[in-house]
Motif scaffolding. Sequence first.
Motif, PDB file in Angstrom:
ATOM      1  N   PHE A 161      35.335   3.883 -19.640  1.00  0.00           N
ATOM      2  CA  PHE A 161      35.035   2.465 -19.850  1.00  0.00           C
ATOM      3  C   PHE A 161      33.531   2.218 -19.666  1.00  0.00           C
ATOM      4  O   PHE A 161      32.870   1.587 -20.496  1.00  0.00           O
ATOM      5  CB  PHE A 161      35.845   1.645 -18.844  1.00  0.00           C
ATOM      6  CG  PHE A 161      36.137   0.233 -19.280  1.00  0.00           C
ATOM      7  CD1 PHE A 161      35.276  -0.456 -20.105  1.00  0.00           C
ATOM      8  CD2 PHE A 161      37.270  -0.417 -18.824  1.00  0.00           C
ATOM      9  CE1 PHE A 161      35.534  -1.759 -20.498  1.00  0.00           C
ATOM     10  CE2 PHE A 161      37.549  -1.722 -19.199  1.00  0.00           C
ATOM     11  CZ  PHE A 161      36.672  -2.397 -20.035  1.00  0.00           C
ATOM     12  N   PHE A 162      32.986   2.708 -18.572  1.00  0.00           N
ATOM     13  CA  PHE A 162      31.566   2.526 -18.300  1.00  0.00           C
ATOM     14  C   PHE A 162      30.709   3.177 -19.383  1.00  0.00           C
ATOM     15  O   PHE A 162      29.741   2.583 -19.870  1.00  0.00           O
ATOM     16  CB  PHE A 162      31.218   3.142 -16.936  1.00  0.00           C
ATOM     17  CG  PHE A 162      31.145   2.143 -15.824  1.00  0.00           C
ATOM     18  CD1 PHE A 162      29.996   1.417 -15.609  1.00  0.00           C
ATOM     19  CD2 PHE A 162      32.233   1.936 -14.990  1.00  0.00           C
ATOM     20  CE1 PHE A 162      29.920   0.488 -14.571  1.00  0.00           C
ATOM     21  CE2 PHE A 162      32.172   1.016 -13.961  1.00  0.00           C
ATOM     22  CZ  PHE A 162      31.012   0.290 -13.746  1.00  0.00           C
ATOM     23  N   VAL A 163      31.057   4.393 -19.759  1.00  0.00           N
ATOM     24  CA  VAL A 163      30.246   5.118 -20.730  1.00  0.00           C
ATOM     25  C   VAL A 163      30.293   4.442 -22.091  1.00  0.00           C
ATOM     26  O   VAL A 163      29.265   4.250 -22.746  1.00  0.00           O
ATOM     27  CB  VAL A 163      30.719   6.584 -20.822  1.00  0.00           C
ATOM     28  CG1 VAL A 163      30.063   7.287 -22.009  1.00  0.00           C
ATOM     29  CG2 VAL A 163      30.381   7.325 -19.537  1.00  0.00           C
TER      30      VAL A 163
ATOM     31  N   ALA B 202      26.394  13.474 -18.314  1.00  0.00           N
ATOM     32  CA  ALA B 202      27.162  14.719 -18.163  1.00  0.00           C
ATOM     33  C   ALA B 202      27.439  14.999 -16.682  1.00  0.00           C
ATOM     34  O   ALA B 202      28.533  15.453 -16.325  1.00  0.00           O
ATOM     35  CB  ALA B 202      26.405  15.885 -18.796  1.00  0.00           C
ATOM     36  N   ALA B 203      26.461  14.721 -15.815  1.00  0.00           N
ATOM     37  CA  ALA B 203      26.657  14.902 -14.378  1.00  0.00           C
ATOM     38  C   ALA B 203      27.727  13.958 -13.849  1.00  0.00           C
ATOM     39  O   ALA B 203      28.547  14.336 -12.998  1.00  0.00           O
ATOM     40  CB  ALA B 203      25.340  14.671 -13.638  1.00  0.00           C
TER      41      ALA B 203
ATOM     42  N   SER C  96      30.389  17.752 -24.429  1.00  0.00           N
ATOM     43  CA  SER C  96      31.166  16.548 -24.767  1.00  0.00           C
ATOM     44  C   SER C  96      30.281  15.322 -24.862  1.00  0.00           C
ATOM     45  O   SER C  96      30.381  14.526 -25.801  1.00  0.00           O
ATOM     46  CB  SER C  96      32.278  16.322 -23.730  1.00  0.00           C
ATOM     47  OG  SER C  96      33.148  17.426 -23.665  1.00  0.00           O
ATOM     48  N   VAL C  97      29.392  15.155 -23.898  1.00  0.00           N
ATOM     49  CA  VAL C  97      28.526  13.975 -23.878  1.00  0.00           C
ATOM     50  C   VAL C  97      27.508  14.037 -25.003  1.00  0.00           C
ATOM     51  O   VAL C  97      27.264  13.039 -25.703  1.00  0.00           O
ATOM     52  CB  VAL C  97      27.812  13.870 -22.509  1.00  0.00           C
ATOM     53  CG1 VAL C  97      26.724  12.824 -22.547  1.00  0.00           C
ATOM     54  CG2 VAL C  97      28.830  13.523 -21.426  1.00  0.00           C
TER      55      VAL C  97
ATOM     56  N   SER D 121      29.149  13.491 -28.496  1.00  0.00           N
ATOM     57  CA  SER D 121      29.761  12.168 -28.662  1.00  0.00           C
ATOM     58  C   SER D 121      28.728  11.051 -28.601  1.00  0.00           C
ATOM     59  O   SER D 121      28.587  10.270 -29.545  1.00  0.00           O
ATOM     60  CB  SER D 121      30.835  11.946 -27.595  1.00  0.00           C
ATOM     61  OG  SER D 121      31.814  12.961 -27.654  1.00  0.00           O
ATOM     62  N   LEU D 122      27.987  10.971 -27.517  1.00  0.00           N
ATOM     63  CA  LEU D 122      27.020   9.881 -27.368  1.00  0.00           C
ATOM     64  C   LEU D 122      25.789  10.120 -28.233  1.00  0.00           C
ATOM     65  O   LEU D 122      25.181   9.170 -28.740  1.00  0.00           O
ATOM     66  CB  LEU D 122      26.597   9.747 -25.905  1.00  0.00           C
ATOM     67  CG  LEU D 122      27.740   9.444 -24.923  1.00  0.00           C
ATOM     68  CD1 LEU D 122      27.194   9.303 -23.512  1.00  0.00           C
ATOM     69  CD2 LEU D 122      28.488   8.197 -25.336  1.00  0.00           C
ATOM     70  N   GLY D 123      25.451  11.387 -28.423  1.00  0.00           N
ATOM     71  CA  GLY D 123      24.290  11.690 -29.270  1.00  0.00           C
ATOM     72  C   GLY D 123      24.521  11.317 -30.717  1.00  0.00           C
ATOM     73  O   GLY D 123      23.616  10.908 -31.425  1.00  0.00           O
ATOM     74  N   SER D 124      25.800  11.428 -31.168  1.00  0.00           N
ATOM     75  CA  SER D 124      26.100  11.102 -32.550  1.00  0.00           C
ATOM     76  C   SER D 124      26.428   9.651 -32.726  1.00  0.00           C
ATOM     77  O   SER D 124      26.567   9.151 -33.828  1.00  0.00           O
ATOM     78  CB  SER D 124      27.276  11.947 -33.039  1.00  0.00           C
ATOM     79  OG  SER D 124      28.407  11.708 -32.254  1.00  0.00           O
TER      80      SER D 124
END
Length: 484
Positions: A256-258, A325-326, A476-477, A480-483
């Motif tokens: 949710f936060f991400v 990622a951390a 994963s991060v 997903s977030l990079g794209s």
Amino acid sequence: MNFTPPLLAPAYPEIFLLMALSALLLLDLVVPDNRRFLTYAYSQLALVATGVLLVGGATGHVFSTFGGMFLDDPLARSLKVVALLAMALVLAYSRTYNQRHGLFRGEFYVLTLFALLGIMVMISANHFLVLYLGLELLSLSTCALIALQRDSSVATEAAMKYFVLAALASGLLLYGLSMLYGATGSLYMPQVANAIASGVADPAILVLGLVTRRAGLSFKLGVVPFHMWVPDVYEGAPTAVTLFVSTVPKIAAFAFFVRMLVGTLSPMVSDWQSMLVIVSVLSMLVGNVTAIAQTNVKRMLAYSTISHMGFLLLGILSGTVGGFAAAMFYVVAYVLMSLGAFGLILLLGREGFEVNSLDDLKGLNKRSPWYAFMMLLVMISMAGIPVSVGFFAKLSVLSAVLDAGMTWLVVFAVLMSLIGAFYYLRVIKLMYMDEPSDISPLVAEADHRILMGLNGMAILVLGIVPQPLIDLCMFSVTRSLGSG
């Protein structure tokens, strides 16, 4: 007008789980009370099949369906697999407890799987209304689970507190979403991000909406100042339900936060970063200091959870891909540790007796050196002591904050971690240095003993060789977030 059906493949795991739940509702009508093991076995098989669909459909690419409202990416797949594994352990650890306390019936499994479905929907949401629907499915199922022990006034009181505060948090979240829609004209996360980045939205409305949305998010994580429900629910709910509440929903809250802060509100990073700094500091302070005064083991772990969620926010507030990622690594490590802690509390109970007081852990090493060693691993990991996964979890988020230039916050977090070590080491002292107040033998089913051993070994192994899990979180991060 031609109607183009949506692509269903990205949502196959959720669709299958919903179908399995429908079948479970029918199965529960015909299964007699003396064969409730079939309901348990069916639920575990449903989780395995859903996991096969998740892993089998993983491509490493990003897909969306249902008009772009549902997202399938490596981050969603990874978090869903962790949620499924955690849920399988929750059901396995709680089986004997449920049999002893009259909770071994279909309602427990239906509600937990509905909550899992809500979690999976939240993880893949690319539209704020879908995110809200998943949150409500999780919240309502959790509230019913807390009150499942209907003859217990303590459980009913805890459910009422959770319901009232959850309703308040949902109202604040909806109010924030309405402001977001008014400012940007959309609830699609990519469109909202583009509107904010282009500067067409009113900054004042966005900041005010951000405050109310963050309040709704804070409730699910159980961070200050929306932490009041955590100790009461942990203590009042049946321990099997506490095991669930303390683990799987945290994965959904992280997603949710991400999705909201990082994927959508990244142009407002300076605004939400300062808010998260305050929340993180207060959560670590209140959680650790208050936990010292607790004599009830479940309340102690509740305040420990508040502190851990403060550490989790450190990774997110860093505002970097490495920090996200951390934070993902931290939430996986925390779920693993919490499963071990409450799994052992369930194991130590017996007919007519539950582990509530810290004194119930006295002399555990003399009763069972193996179980005492498992609890030792859990406690040193929660304290962040080296050679445990908790150490690398804290080290990773602190490194992300240090790279972001917030040295003072790192110093404060280290001091809070030292304070937290006191009550974790107190548990170890009770187990190894005090005489047992109860000398009755510990009896546990074979599957519980095996899973508990694997749980403890995972905490140790990932503390020695954490790189594979760190690499998975980074992949994963980044993808997903990079794209996004």
